[in-house]
Design an enzyme around this catalytic site. Sequence first.
Site, PDB file in Angstrom:
ATOM      1  N   GLU A  54      19.400 -12.223 -15.411  1.00 17.09           N
ATOM      2  CA  GLU A  54      20.310 -11.637 -14.430  1.00 17.09           C
ATOM      3  C   GLU A  54      21.023 -10.418 -15.019  1.00 17.09           C
ATOM      4  O   GLU A  54      21.445 -10.449 -16.174  1.00 17.09           O
ATOM      5  CB  GLU A  54      21.339 -12.681 -13.976  1.00 17.09           C
ATOM      6  CG  GLU A  54      20.705 -13.856 -13.256  1.00 17.09           C
ATOM      7  CD  GLU A  54      21.722 -14.869 -12.741  1.00 17.09           C
ATOM      8  OE1 GLU A  54      22.942 -14.619 -12.822  1.00 17.09           O
ATOM      9  OE2 GLU A  54      21.281 -15.934 -12.258  1.00 17.09           O
ATOM     10  N   ASP A  80      16.982 -21.483 -12.847  1.00 15.04           N
ATOM     11  CA  ASP A  80      18.089 -22.289 -13.387  1.00 15.04           C
ATOM     12  C   ASP A  80      18.845 -22.996 -12.266  1.00 15.04           C
ATOM     13  O   ASP A  80      19.726 -23.815 -12.520  1.00 15.04           O
ATOM     14  CB  ASP A  80      19.014 -21.448 -14.280  1.00 15.04           C
ATOM     15  CG  ASP A  80      19.670 -20.289 -13.553  1.00 15.04           C
ATOM     16  OD1 ASP A  80      19.339 -20.055 -12.365  1.00 15.04           O
ATOM     17  OD2 ASP A  80      20.519 -19.611 -14.176  1.00 15.04           O
ATOM     18  N   SER A  81      18.443 -22.729 -11.020  1.00 16.18           N
ATOM     19  CA  SER A  81      18.944 -23.522  -9.889  1.00 16.18           C
ATOM     20  C   SER A  81      18.614 -24.999 -10.095  1.00 16.18           C
ATOM     21  O   SER A  81      19.216 -25.864  -9.456  1.00 16.18           O
ATOM     22  CB  SER A  81      18.320 -23.018  -8.575  1.00 16.18           C
ATOM     23  OG  SER A  81      16.920 -22.898  -8.703  1.00 16.18           O
ATOM     24  N   GLU A 112      19.269 -10.442  -4.584  1.00 16.94           N
ATOM     25  CA  GLU A 112      19.882 -11.605  -3.928  1.00 16.94           C
ATOM     26  C   GLU A 112      21.133 -11.207  -3.169  1.00 16.94           C
ATOM     27  O   GLU A 112      22.030 -10.552  -3.709  1.00 16.94           O
ATOM     28  CB  GLU A 112      20.215 -12.697  -4.971  1.00 16.94           C
ATOM     29  CG  GLU A 112      20.878 -13.909  -4.315  1.00 16.94           C
ATOM     30  CD  GLU A 112      20.903 -15.163  -5.176  1.00 16.94           C
ATOM     31  OE1 GLU A 112      20.291 -15.194  -6.253  1.00 16.94           O
ATOM     32  OE2 GLU A 112      21.543 -16.136  -4.729  1.00 16.94           O
ATOM     33  N   LYS A 150      12.863 -14.448 -16.452  1.00 16.08           N
ATOM     34  CA  LYS A 150      13.776 -13.736 -15.550  1.00 16.08           C
ATOM     35  C   LYS A 150      15.172 -13.788 -16.156  1.00 16.08           C
ATOM     36  O   LYS A 150      15.559 -14.805 -16.718  1.00 16.08           O
ATOM     37  CB  LYS A 150      13.779 -14.365 -14.150  1.00 16.08           C
ATOM     38  CG  LYS A 150      14.790 -13.703 -13.185  1.00 16.08           C
ATOM     39  CD  LYS A 150      14.575 -14.087 -11.739  1.00 16.08           C
ATOM     40  CE  LYS A 150      15.174 -15.411 -11.335  1.00 16.08           C
ATOM     41  NZ  LYS A 150      16.635 -15.524 -11.546  1.00 16.08           N
TER      42      LYS A 150
HETATM   43  O1  KIV Z   1      17.519 -19.968 -10.108  1.00 14.78           O
HETATM   44  C1  KIV Z   1      16.910 -19.642  -9.079  1.00 14.78           C
HETATM   45  O2  KIV Z   1      16.362 -20.489  -8.352  1.00 14.78           O
HETATM   46  C2  KIV Z   1      16.854 -18.224  -8.739  1.00 14.78           C
HETATM   47  C3  KIV Z   1      16.325 -17.861  -7.395  1.00 14.78           C
HETATM   48  C4  KIV Z   1      17.345 -18.162  -6.381  1.00 14.78           C
HETATM   49  C5  KIV Z   1      15.887 -16.454  -7.322  1.00 14.78           C
HETATM   50  O3  KIV Z   1      17.253 -17.413  -9.494  1.00 14.78           O
END
Ligand code: KIV
Length: 275
Positions: A120, A49-50, A186, A118
């Site tokens: 969090e 989500d980055s 992280e 993924k």
């Molecule tokens: O969103 C992302 O790119 C991430 C990575 C930094 C692990 O969660």
Amino acid sequence: MSHSASVKSLTATAIRARKGTEPLVCLTAYTTPVAKLADEHCDLVLVGDSVGMVLHGLPSTLNVSMEMMIMHGQAVARGLDRALMVVDMPFGSYEESAAKAFRNAARLMAETGAGAVKLEGGQHMAETIRFLVDRGVPVMAHIGLTPQAVNAIGGYKVQGRGEDGERIRADARAVADAGAFSVVLEKVPAALADQITAEIAIPTVGIGASASCDGQILVIDDMLGLFDTFKPKFVKRYAHLAADAAHAIQAYAEEVRSRRFPAPEHVFSQEEPGK
Ligand code: KIV
């Protein structure tokens, strides 16, 4: 790549089996051409989500939608043959209930062909992770600094220093016990990452953690020097593409203004029809 082609990709089970062996090479990707480049060298490609911050110019990951993750997931899937594709569950798509998390995880997997999602969170997300895993959704957990919680944490701070380390260790144990196939650590102290890596049975994937993690991940635009708004300490720049692009655009602008571009080799003559 078609969805059925994902069958020949590395699976979450294969990634899980790499615990304590050869380090897992992981990167984010958001587009087809970059996914193709990453696929050749990576075991796992995360549609993170980055994407909201690095490609869409958003101030944080909080504004990222399911539709954005699906669109970028579909683009990345077209570039992958081998690496496991993991798609991030965006903020608001999984926290409310395990049932809602399953609906959205299933949609992400069905519409992108991802082999896993993924999410969090540690102890408080363990029940949801178990619910998803029991229903056929491989889950990569993400603990330590969880960027979707930036407002609650009060900034992108190192997590787990001193006595707070026990909380992160408990998070790691909880997600591993709940059936996650891997966990991103992280921005935690290196010694804590070492301890967790030794303690849990699933691979740890570090970002700002420790070289002894079972794998490493970076945001691709960070390591290529494409996103240079800020540079966290844990980012190593392997290229400087933003600077290279700026030079190229400047050269183009100068050549257009001075009429040096296009040159004769870039234009068409009357004598060569069809070329
Ligand atoms: O969103 C992302 O790119 C991430 C990575 C930094 C692990 O969660």
